[in-house]
Design an enzyme around this catalytic site. Structure first.
Site, PDB file in Angstrom:
ATOM      1  N   TRP A 228       1.267  -1.085  -0.155  1.00  0.00           N
ATOM      2  CA  TRP A 228      -0.226   0.113   0.118  1.00  0.00           C
ATOM      3  C   TRP A 228       0.905   1.292  -0.206  1.00  0.00           C
ATOM      4  CZ3 TRP A 228       0.345   3.587   3.245  1.00  0.00           C
ATOM      5  CH2 TRP A 228       0.866   3.375   5.524  1.00  0.00           C
TER       6      TRP A 228
ATOM      7  N   GLU B 164       7.653   8.451  13.306  1.00  0.00           N
ATOM      8  CA  GLU B 164       7.766   8.015  12.388  1.00  0.00           C
ATOM      9  C   GLU B 164       8.329   8.965  11.055  1.00  0.00           C
ATOM     10  OE1 GLU B 164       6.739   5.369  11.310  1.00  0.00           O
ATOM     11  OE2 GLU B 164       4.534   4.431  12.829  1.00  0.00           O
TER      12      GLU B 164
ATOM     13  N   GLU C 133       8.759   2.067   6.768  1.00  0.00           N
ATOM     14  CA  GLU C 133       8.345   2.909   7.930  1.00  0.00           C
ATOM     15  C   GLU C 133       7.710   4.301   6.950  1.00  0.00           C
ATOM     16  OE1 GLU C 133       7.563   2.324  10.949  1.00  0.00           O
ATOM     17  OE2 GLU C 133       8.337   0.354  11.148  1.00  0.00           O
TER      18      GLU C 133
ATOM     19  N   HIS D 297       4.940   5.314   6.464  1.00  0.00           N
ATOM     20  CA  HIS D 297       3.818   5.675   7.600  1.00  0.00           C
ATOM     21  C   HIS D 297       3.854   7.329   8.318  1.00  0.00           C
ATOM     22  CE1 HIS D 297       4.557   1.432   9.020  1.00  0.00           C
ATOM     23  NE2 HIS D 297       4.253   1.651   8.416  1.00  0.00           N
TER      24      HIS D 297
ATOM     25  N   GLU E 291       8.994  -1.824  18.124  1.00  0.00           N
ATOM     26  CA  GLU E 291       7.887  -1.883  16.950  1.00  0.00           C
ATOM     27  C   GLU E 291       5.897  -2.499  17.790  1.00  0.00           C
ATOM     28  OE1 GLU E 291       7.671  -1.628  13.938  1.00  0.00           O
ATOM     29  OE2 GLU E 291       9.354  -1.532  13.182  1.00  0.00           O
TER      30      GLU E 291
ATOM     31  N   THR F 114       4.457   1.320  19.087  1.00  0.00           N
ATOM     32  CA  THR F 114       4.551   2.023  17.979  1.00  0.00           C
ATOM     33  C   THR F 114       3.233   1.238  17.744  1.00  0.00           C
ATOM     34  OG1 THR F 114       5.976   1.230  16.614  1.00  0.00           O
ATOM     35  CG2 THR F 114       5.280   3.591  16.601  1.00  0.00           C
TER      36      THR F 114
ATOM     37  N   ASP G 105       1.458  -3.420   9.343  1.00  0.00           N
ATOM     38  CA  ASP G 105       2.756  -3.077   9.280  1.00  0.00           C
ATOM     39  C   ASP G 105       3.551  -3.434  10.837  1.00  0.00           C
ATOM     40  OD1 ASP G 105       2.328  -2.767   6.959  1.00  0.00           O
ATOM     41  OD2 ASP G 105       3.294  -0.696   6.669  1.00  0.00           O
ATOM     42  N   GLU G 106       3.212  -2.600  10.909  1.00  0.00           N
ATOM     43  CA  GLU G 106       4.034  -2.635  12.653  1.00  0.00           C
ATOM     44  C   GLU G 106       4.114  -3.788  13.793  1.00  0.00           C
ATOM     45  OE1 GLU G 106       6.166  -0.155  12.217  1.00  0.00           O
ATOM     46  OE2 GLU G 106       4.435   2.100  13.175  1.00  0.00           O
TER      47      GLU G 106
ATOM     48  N   HIS H 139       6.159  -6.044  11.587  1.00  0.00           N
ATOM     49  CA  HIS H 139       8.022  -5.908  12.009  1.00  0.00           C
ATOM     50  C   HIS H 139       8.123  -6.304  13.482  1.00  0.00           C
ATOM     51  CE1 HIS H 139       7.074  -1.609   9.198  1.00  0.00           C
ATOM     52  NE2 HIS H 139       7.179  -3.551   9.226  1.00  0.00           N
TER      53      HIS H 139
HETATM   54 FE   LIG Z   1       7.275  -0.643  12.405  1.00  0.00          FE
HETATM   55 FE   LIG Z   2       6.062   2.560  11.873  1.00  0.00          FE
END
Ligand SMILES: [Fe+2]
Ligand SMILES: [Fe+2]
Length: 370
Positions: A77, A120, A159, A162, A212, A215, A244-245, A248
């Site tokens: 995305w 971010e 990242e 973000h 991670e 966040t 996404d976090e 990660h």
């Molecule tokens: Fe992340």
């Molecule tokens: Fe992030």
């Protein structure tokens, strides 16, 4: 000068040069001793060398994670997927709608979101931190085919989206003083950050696993507050970033699990070291040297007050990581690691009790808003 003064002068000069020679010799000897001490400390840092060796064993595993956990730019995305397209004649209508929805977001939530966005925005610069860790970039090249180096780039590139998305969204709301925000981003990247993991890759993997998850929690909670305020676009944005976090977080925890498998004593000792130093948030230096040096503290107080990220979250992350790496049931540990195990086993409870005593401030200072 008299004739008899000359031998005296020569003798004086001889004494002078002898002292000078002895002095220079002493400096030389002291520098030599210092160099030898440095060499020795480097040579005898067996712990770091052992950690570097384990890290190099994981290179293929991490390279595989780049190809399977992280997403190719073509398939991933991108910020524009969530934002009005200005080539579309109805774009201004979409902006108006975006602004109407954003009008319902409380100032505290908006300030917290801006703080998260600034964090971010600085994240791509953390590629530097990652590549300075011992054993991560042995080729000293960002074009190295090493799995770790590829991970450092592909992770920070993910990242980057973000900060980009949140920045554009906040700009479009019309409620944020973007120039001041830009100054804070500029300041934060200029100041950098110190995660206190030294250059030890083990401690760095503990830090990133923790960070991670932290966040992810922040974005999930902001998404819930956006839902409550009726801004479904912001909610969707926050949930997407949180997704996404989560990827990660899982990757970093898995890297660390591998380290626990290979070197449980080293891994648990690194976990203890990092926790004793406490996890410093990456945006901690955002106000240093600025006209508002307390801005990070103000931001942290707001996240605590509105429940975006609290002392309880800190304690729960420790609890989660202790469970995830099965800290309490690890066996065959050396003496230092056994002590670390005891320390870590009771740590979440200690932080939980501490969090119970933290009182959210009655008054908070807003920032970055129009
Ligand atoms: Fe992340
Ligand atoms: Fe992030």
């Amino acid at each position: 000068m008299t004739a008899c003064g000359i031998p005296r002068l020569i003798s004086g000069l001889k004494t002078h040069f002898r002292f000078l020679f002895l002095y220079l010799h002493a400096i030389h000897a002291s520098n030599l001793a210092k160099n030898i001490r440095q060499m020795n400390s480097k040579e005898i840092n067996y712990e770091l060398e052992k950690n570097m060796e384990v890290i190099s064993q994981l290179d293929d595993f991490v390279g595989h994670a780049v190809d399977t956990v992280l997403v190719d730019p073509e398939d991933c995305w991108q910020p524009t997927d969530f934002l009005p397209d200005f080539s579309n004649p109805e774009a201004m209508e979409e902006v108006k709608l975006l602004q109407q929805r954003a009008a319902g977001i409380p100032d505290t939530v908006l300030t917290s979101l801006v703080g998260n966005m600034i964090t971010e925005e600085a994240l791509p610069s953390y590629q530097t931190y990652f590549n300075l860790l011992e054993g991560i970039n042995v080729d000293k090249s960002l074009l190295s085919p090493s799995g770790w180096v590829r991970w450092s780039k592909a992770w920070t590139a993910e990242e980057n989206r973000h900060g980009d998305l949140l920045n554009k969204y906040l700009y479009l709301t019309g409620r944020v003083d973007m120039r001041v925000v830009e100054q804070t981003i500029h300041r934060l990247i200029t100041n950098g950050f110190d995660p206190k993991s030294e250059s030890d890759p083990y401690q760095a993997m503990i830090y990133t696993s923790f960070q991670e998850r932290a966040t992810k929690i922040s974005h999930v909670n902001t998404g819930k507050l956006a839902d409550k305020a009726g801004d479904h676009l912001l909610s969707k944005i926050c949930k997407t970033i949180a997704g996404d976090e989560a990827r990660h977080e899982k990757a970093y925890k898995t890297f660390m699990s591998r380290i626990f498998d290979i070197d449980p004593s080293g891994a648990i000792t690194a976990f203890e070291k990092m926790m004793r130093k406490q996890i410093v948030m990456p945006a901690a230096l955002m106000g240093e040297g600025s006209s508002r040096p307390s801005i990070y503290k103000d931001f942290a107080e707001i996240t605590q007050k509105i429940g975006v990220y609290t002392g309880w979250d800190y304690a729960r992350i420790i609890e989660h990581l202790v469970d995830y790496w099965k800290i309490e049931s690890l066996t065959g540990l050396d003496a230092a690691a056994a002590k670390a195990q005891d320390y870590l086993a009771g740590l979440a409870d200690r932080y939980m009790r501490l969090a119970d005593r933290i009182k959210a401030p009655d008054e908070v200072s807003l920032a970055w808003l129009k």
